[in-house]
Design a protein around this motif. Structure first.
Motif, PDB file in Angstrom:
ATOM      1  N   HIS A  64       1.135  -1.095  -0.345  1.00 47.53           N
ATOM      2  CA  HIS A  64      -0.105   0.041   0.368  1.00 47.53           C
ATOM      3  C   HIS A  64       1.059   1.460  -0.099  1.00 47.53           C
ATOM      4  CE1 HIS A  64      -3.351  -2.640   0.282  1.00 47.53           C
ATOM      5  NE2 HIS A  64      -3.177  -2.886   1.878  1.00 47.53           N
ATOM      6  N   ALA A  65       2.112   1.271   0.481  1.00 51.71           N
ATOM      7  CA  ALA A  65       3.012   2.591   0.961  1.00 51.71           C
ATOM      8  C   ALA A  65       3.123   2.409  -0.785  1.00 51.71           C
ATOM      9  CB  ALA A  65       4.033   2.838   2.010  1.00 51.71           C
ATOM     10  N   PHE A  66       3.456   1.556  -1.613  1.00 52.47           N
ATOM     11  CA  PHE A  66       4.004   2.258  -2.546  1.00 52.47           C
ATOM     12  C   PHE A  66       3.721   3.267  -3.489  1.00 52.47           C
ATOM     13  CE2 PHE A  66       6.418  -1.626  -0.891  1.00 52.47           C
ATOM     14  CZ  PHE A  66       7.854  -2.257  -1.819  1.00 52.47           C
ATOM     15  N   THR A  67       4.360   3.061  -4.452  1.00 55.23           N
ATOM     16  CA  THR A  67       3.916   4.603  -5.798  1.00 55.23           C
ATOM     17  C   THR A  67       3.561   3.239  -6.208  1.00 55.23           C
ATOM     18  OG1 THR A  67       5.362   4.950  -6.692  1.00 55.23           O
ATOM     19  CG2 THR A  67       4.860   6.242  -5.198  1.00 55.23           C
ATOM     20  N   VAL A  68       2.619   3.450  -7.232  1.00 53.56           N
ATOM     21  CA  VAL A  68       2.358   2.486  -8.857  1.00 53.56           C
ATOM     22  C   VAL A  68       3.574   2.493  -9.526  1.00 53.56           C
ATOM     23  CG1 VAL A  68       1.680   1.803 -10.947  1.00 53.56           C
ATOM     24  CG2 VAL A  68      -0.032   2.988  -8.996  1.00 53.56           C
ATOM     25  N   GLU A  69       4.411   3.288  -9.973  1.00 54.21           N
ATOM     26  CA  GLU A  69       5.499   3.070 -10.646  1.00 54.21           C
ATOM     27  C   GLU A  69       6.724   2.307  -9.858  1.00 54.21           C
ATOM     28  OE1 GLU A  69       8.800   6.375 -13.212  1.00 54.21           O
ATOM     29  OE2 GLU A  69       7.764   6.607 -11.447  1.00 54.21           O
ATOM     30  N   GLU A  70       6.839   2.286  -8.153  1.00 56.88           N
ATOM     31  CA  GLU A  70       7.442   1.694  -7.296  1.00 56.88           C
ATOM     32  C   GLU A  70       7.017   0.332  -7.856  1.00 56.88           C
ATOM     33  OE1 GLU A  70       8.722   4.914  -4.205  1.00 56.88           O
ATOM     34  OE2 GLU A  70       7.139   3.627  -4.173  1.00 56.88           O
ATOM     35  N   LEU A  71       6.194  -0.497  -7.534  1.00 54.40           N
ATOM     36  CA  LEU A  71       5.539  -1.365  -7.851  1.00 54.40           C
ATOM     37  C   LEU A  71       6.253  -2.670  -8.652  1.00 54.40           C
ATOM     38  CD1 LEU A  71       3.046  -4.345  -6.767  1.00 54.40           C
ATOM     39  CD2 LEU A  71       1.417  -2.965  -7.153  1.00 54.40           C
ATOM     40  N   VAL A  72       5.489  -1.192 -10.207  1.00 53.90           N
ATOM     41  CA  VAL A  72       5.603  -2.382 -11.610  1.00 53.90           C
ATOM     42  C   VAL A  72       6.863  -2.364 -11.569  1.00 53.90           C
ATOM     43  CG1 VAL A  72       5.140  -1.359 -14.462  1.00 53.90           C
ATOM     44  CG2 VAL A  72       3.745  -0.634 -12.256  1.00 53.90           C
ATOM     45  N   MET A  73       8.557  -1.487 -10.818  1.00 54.84           N
ATOM     46  CA  MET A  73       9.577  -1.986 -11.497  1.00 54.84           C
ATOM     47  C   MET A  73       9.643  -2.798 -10.023  1.00 54.84           C
ATOM     48  SD  MET A  73      12.419  -0.542 -12.030  1.00 54.84           S
ATOM     49  CE  MET A  73      12.634   1.163 -12.452  1.00 54.84           C
ATOM     50  N   LEU A  74       9.297  -3.522  -9.427  1.00 53.75           N
ATOM     51  CA  LEU A  74       9.626  -4.513  -9.063  1.00 53.75           C
ATOM     52  C   LEU A  74       9.308  -5.490  -9.554  1.00 53.75           C
ATOM     53  CD1 LEU A  74       7.148  -4.934  -5.677  1.00 53.75           C
ATOM     54  CD2 LEU A  74      10.005  -4.564  -5.934  1.00 53.75           C
ATOM     55  N   GLY A  75       9.143  -5.749 -10.486  1.00 48.87           N
ATOM     56  CA  GLY A  75       8.785  -6.358 -12.012  1.00 48.87           C
ATOM     57  C   GLY A  75      10.433  -6.535 -11.932  1.00 48.87           C
ATOM     58  N   ARG A  76      11.261  -6.027 -12.440  1.00 48.44           N
ATOM     59  CA  ARG A  76      12.436  -5.750 -13.594  1.00 48.44           C
ATOM     60  C   ARG A  76      13.341  -6.416 -11.930  1.00 48.44           C
ATOM     61  NH1 ARG A  76      12.271  -6.393 -17.439  1.00 48.44           N
ATOM     62  NH2 ARG A  76      14.233  -5.297 -17.481  1.00 48.44           N
ATOM     63  N   TYR A  77      13.012  -7.152 -11.108  1.00 50.64           N
ATOM     64  CA  TYR A  77      14.088  -7.598 -10.284  1.00 50.64           C
ATOM     65  C   TYR A  77      14.320  -9.104 -10.683  1.00 50.64           C
ATOM     66  CZ  TYR A  77      15.815 -10.175  -6.421  1.00 50.64           C
ATOM     67  OH  TYR A  77      16.310 -10.745  -5.458  1.00 50.64           O
ATOM     68  N   PRO A  78      14.554  -9.641 -11.711  1.00 53.15           N
ATOM     69  CA  PRO A  78      14.517 -10.494 -11.914  1.00 53.15           C
ATOM     70  C   PRO A  78      15.910 -10.466 -12.861  1.00 53.15           C
ATOM     71  CG  PRO A  78      12.522 -11.256 -11.967  1.00 53.15           C
ATOM     72  CD  PRO A  78      12.430  -9.968 -11.722  1.00 53.15           C
ATOM     73  N   TRP A  79      15.969  -9.421 -13.596  1.00 49.44           N
ATOM     74  CA  TRP A  79      16.499  -8.659 -14.799  1.00 49.44           C
ATOM     75  C   TRP A  79      17.860  -8.100 -14.304  1.00 49.44           C
ATOM     76  CZ3 TRP A  79      16.189 -11.655 -19.305  1.00 49.44           C
ATOM     77  CH2 TRP A  79      14.821 -12.027 -19.166  1.00 49.44           C
ATOM     78  N   GLN A  80      17.813  -7.859 -13.310  1.00 50.46           N
ATOM     79  CA  GLN A  80      19.061  -6.741 -11.969  1.00 50.46           C
ATOM     80  C   GLN A  80      19.794  -7.752 -11.702  1.00 50.46           C
ATOM     81  OE1 GLN A  80      16.064  -3.943 -10.205  1.00 50.46           O
ATOM     82  NE2 GLN A  80      15.372  -3.033 -12.128  1.00 50.46           N
ATOM     83  N   ARG A  81      20.425  -7.071 -11.376  1.00 49.24           N
ATOM     84  CA  ARG A  81      22.389  -8.050 -10.944  1.00 49.24           C
ATOM     85  C   ARG A  81      22.229  -7.228  -9.534  1.00 49.24           C
ATOM     86  NH1 ARG A  81      27.576  -6.106 -14.574  1.00 49.24           N
ATOM     87  NH2 ARG A  81      27.444  -7.462 -15.956  1.00 49.24           N
ATOM     88  N   TRP A  82      22.793  -8.443  -8.474  1.00 51.24           N
ATOM     89  CA  TRP A  82      22.478  -7.651  -6.852  1.00 51.24           C
ATOM     90  C   TRP A  82      22.634  -6.252  -6.642  1.00 51.24           C
ATOM     91  CZ3 TRP A  82      20.270  -9.845  -3.169  1.00 51.24           C
ATOM     92  CH2 TRP A  82      20.755  -9.596  -1.989  1.00 51.24           C
ATOM     93  N   LEU A  83      21.686  -5.734  -6.009  1.00 51.08           N
ATOM     94  CA  LEU A  83      21.957  -4.407  -5.353  1.00 51.08           C
ATOM     95  C   LEU A  83      22.040  -3.535  -6.625  1.00 51.08           C
ATOM     96  CD1 LEU A  83      24.569  -4.769  -2.549  1.00 51.08           C
ATOM     97  CD2 LEU A  83      21.411  -5.326  -2.561  1.00 51.08           C
TER      98      LEU A  83
END
Length: 208
Positions: free
Chosen positions: A42-61
């Protein structure tokens, strides 16, 4: 199918690779999964939530790069939620929230979407809206979509094939045309349903 439980025997394969060999980010690059009970965001913005979808493609940290931001923007545009990008998830309506989560799944850029009762908390207007969007995206992006749904008439209108489970076991697998018969529906639901032609479209509607 989501990789949360290992099968007691046999394999579930994704593009000829056993699911048990895919873990973490590797699985997240293959399948975008939205569970029935979504985590609190609930505290996430929509953009922050959608950005979580990029996690599998990002390097650690690592931080998002411009390519990630472009994909997030495109995913929000496809689900028509980009105008809510800076708002919190808590401020969204049910239909908007479903579109935001769907945008997150699209941002993963997988070939397959697994959606566990995404429509359950939504009014019929939002259910149809999301199903039309899924149908369009499946065609445009050549996505394989597995949607768990309990409304047989919505299934008949928007799906290509129907898998019916009863008491935890497979009781039917077939096309919409094969499924929408009185005998098959009675075997699935245990009640006698009548079938009528939809007044405007070429498919059957089940009624009591």
């Amino acid at each position: 199918m989501a990789g949360e439980i290992l099968p007691s025997h046999g394999d579930i394969r994704v593009d000829d690779t056993p699911l048990r060999q895919l873990g973490g980010k590797a699985l997240g690059r293959k399948i975008a999964y939205l569970p029935q009970n979504l985590p609190a965001t609930h505290a996430f913005t929509v953009e922050e939530l959608v950005m979580l979808g990029r996690y599998p493609w990002q390097r650690w940290l690592s931080k998002p790069v411009q390519a990630d931001r472009d994909i997030v923007e495109h995913s929000m545009h496809q689900t028509q939620i980009q105008h809510k990008a800076t708002q919190t998830v808590a401020s969204l309506s049910g239909g908007e929230r479903a579109r935001a989560w769907l945008a997150m799944a699209l941002a993963q850029q997988t070939r397959y979407l697994l959606l566990d009762e995404l429509l359950a908390p939504l009014d019929i207007v939002y259910q149809v809206e999301i199903l039309r969007l899924l149908r369009q995206l499946a065609k445009e992006r050549e996505l394989g979509v597995v949607l768990i749904i309990h409304d047989i008439n919505l299934s008949a209108q928007f799906c290509d094939d129907i898998i019916a489970l009863k008491d935890g076991k497979l009781c039917h697998l077939g096309s919409v045309q094969d499924t929408m018969t009185q005998a098959v529906l009675e075997s699935i639901f245990g009640v006698s349903l009548r079938l009528i032609d939809h007044p405007e479209h070429d498919y059957k509607v089940a009624i009591l």
